[in-house]
Design a protein around this motif. Structure first.
Motif, PDB file in Angstrom:
ATOM      1  N   THR A  58      34.174  61.931  31.441  1.00 42.66           N
ATOM      2  CA  THR A  58      35.374  62.381  32.156  1.00 42.66           C
ATOM      3  C   THR A  58      36.280  61.213  32.517  1.00 42.66           C
ATOM      4  OG1 THR A  58      34.164  64.264  33.059  1.00 42.66           O
ATOM      5  CG2 THR A  58      36.196  63.638  34.179  1.00 42.66           C
TER       6      THR A  58
ATOM      7  N   HIS B 236      31.592  62.040  38.227  1.00 48.31           N
ATOM      8  CA  HIS B 236      31.279  62.328  36.822  1.00 48.31           C
ATOM      9  C   HIS B 236      30.844  61.063  36.082  1.00 48.31           C
ATOM     10  CE1 HIS B 236      32.155  66.548  36.378  1.00 48.31           C
ATOM     11  NE2 HIS B 236      33.213  66.392  37.146  1.00 48.31           N
TER      12      HIS B 236
ATOM     13  N   HIS C  27      30.110  70.023  31.860  1.00 44.90           N
ATOM     14  CA  HIS C  27      30.680  70.461  33.141  1.00 44.90           C
ATOM     15  C   HIS C  27      30.273  71.896  33.439  1.00 44.90           C
ATOM     16  CE1 HIS C  27      34.254  67.421  33.233  1.00 44.90           C
ATOM     17  NE2 HIS C  27      33.078  66.839  33.269  1.00 44.90           N
TER      18      HIS C  27
ATOM     19  N   PRO D 100      37.395  70.922  28.231  1.00 48.09           N
ATOM     20  CA  PRO D 100      36.453  70.431  29.249  1.00 48.09           C
ATOM     21  C   PRO D 100      35.228  69.809  28.591  1.00 48.09           C
ATOM     22  CG  PRO D 100      37.136  72.695  29.728  1.00 48.09           C
ATOM     23  CD  PRO D 100      37.671  72.348  28.368  1.00 48.09           C
ATOM     24  N   VAL D 101      34.668  68.863  29.276  1.00 48.36           N
ATOM     25  CA  VAL D 101      33.432  68.230  28.801  1.00 48.36           C
ATOM     26  C   VAL D 101      32.341  69.313  28.813  1.00 48.36           C
ATOM     27  CG1 VAL D 101      31.706  66.456  29.337  1.00 48.36           C
ATOM     28  CG2 VAL D 101      34.136  65.982  29.679  1.00 48.36           C
TER      29      VAL D 101
ATOM     30  N   THR E  48      34.999  73.044  36.293  1.00 53.02           N
ATOM     31  CA  THR E  48      36.194  73.217  35.465  1.00 53.02           C
ATOM     32  C   THR E  48      37.249  74.018  36.224  1.00 53.02           C
ATOM     33  OG1 THR E  48      34.840  73.128  33.466  1.00 53.02           O
ATOM     34  CG2 THR E  48      37.030  74.095  33.251  1.00 53.02           C
TER      35      THR E  48
ATOM     36  N   ARG F 227      37.834  59.362  29.541  1.00 50.44           N
ATOM     37  CA  ARG F 227      38.947  60.136  28.962  1.00 50.44           C
ATOM     38  C   ARG F 227      40.204  59.986  29.815  1.00 50.44           C
ATOM     39  NH1 ARG F 227      36.889  66.020  27.028  1.00 50.44           N
ATOM     40  NH2 ARG F 227      38.309  66.529  28.717  1.00 50.44           N
TER      41      ARG F 227
ATOM     42  N   ALA G 103      36.166  62.178  39.720  1.00 48.47           N
ATOM     43  CA  ALA G 103      36.072  61.397  38.474  1.00 48.47           C
ATOM     44  C   ALA G 103      34.962  60.356  38.572  1.00 48.47           C
ATOM     45  CB  ALA G 103      37.416  60.729  38.176  1.00 48.47           C
TER      46      ALA G 103
ATOM     47  N   ASP H  52      28.994  61.250  32.366  1.00 52.06           N
ATOM     48  CA  ASP H  52      29.719  61.866  31.250  1.00 52.06           C
ATOM     49  C   ASP H  52      31.019  61.107  31.003  1.00 52.06           C
ATOM     50  OD1 ASP H  52      31.754  62.882  32.975  1.00 52.06           O
ATOM     51  OD2 ASP H  52      30.665  64.754  33.270  1.00 52.06           O
TER      52      ASP H  52
END
Length: 168
Positions: free
Chosen positions: A161, A153, A69, A65-66, A74, A164, A150, A159
């Motif tokens: 997310t 985020h 978060h 997980p980032v 999560t 990725r 998403a 971030d």
């Protein structure tokens, strides 16, 4: 694995659109038989892809997980993924049961047949049809929530997310 994520997403939304469209086809439509044949064939192939994905997921660790978060984010993400997997398998099995309720096999693009394991069961297609409808609707709703998360985020939390998820 990122490519499989997006392939599954594309196929699921495509199957949902095809399914929603084909229920209104009339007997005289040139797509009356072709639409459901494509829907069933792609659904069977998706089932095999999802089996591979589940095996892969258990055999390999996913990305961590980032760090930014929150714990609830999560946990919610893992729960949503779990529910999505369950709903996908419910939708695929119920679709199979609809198609094989009369004892017939499913031909997958003429490449191979998936036989009925139930034989003829009166009324099974109605029960399976209801399960199929509600599970696919659940998948669609949860997938939209997943996508909105998403985007949240990416645009609000700023971030990585989404990047990725896009494989960058």
């Amino acid at each position: 694995m990122v490519a499989i994520h997006w392939l599954v997403a594309f196929v699921v939304f495509g199957l949902f659109a095809l399914g929603a469209w084909m229920v209104d086809l009339t007997y005289y439509s040139e797509w009356y038989k072709t639409g459901p044949d494509i829907h069933r064939s792609v659904g069977v192939l998706l089932f095999f892809l999802m089996l591979f994905r589940v095996v892969w997921k258990f055999a390999n660790t996913g990305p961590r997980p980032v760090p930014s978060h929150k714990r609830w984010e999560t946990v919610a993400a893992h729960a949503a993924h779990g529910v999505l997997y369950v709903l996908l398998f419910i939708a695929m099995v119920s679709g199979y049961l609809i198609s094989t309720a009369d004892g017939s096999a499913i031909s997958v693009f003429g490449w191979f047949d998936v036989p009925s394991v139930t034989g003829q069961i009166k009324g099974m297609e109605d029960v399976a049809g209801s399960v199929h409808y509600w599970s696919t609707l659940g998948i669609l709703i949860l997938a939209v929530i997943h996508a909105l998360g998403a985007l949240k985020h990416h645009f609000l939390d700023r971030d990585e997310t989404l990047t990725r998820m896009l494989g960058h």
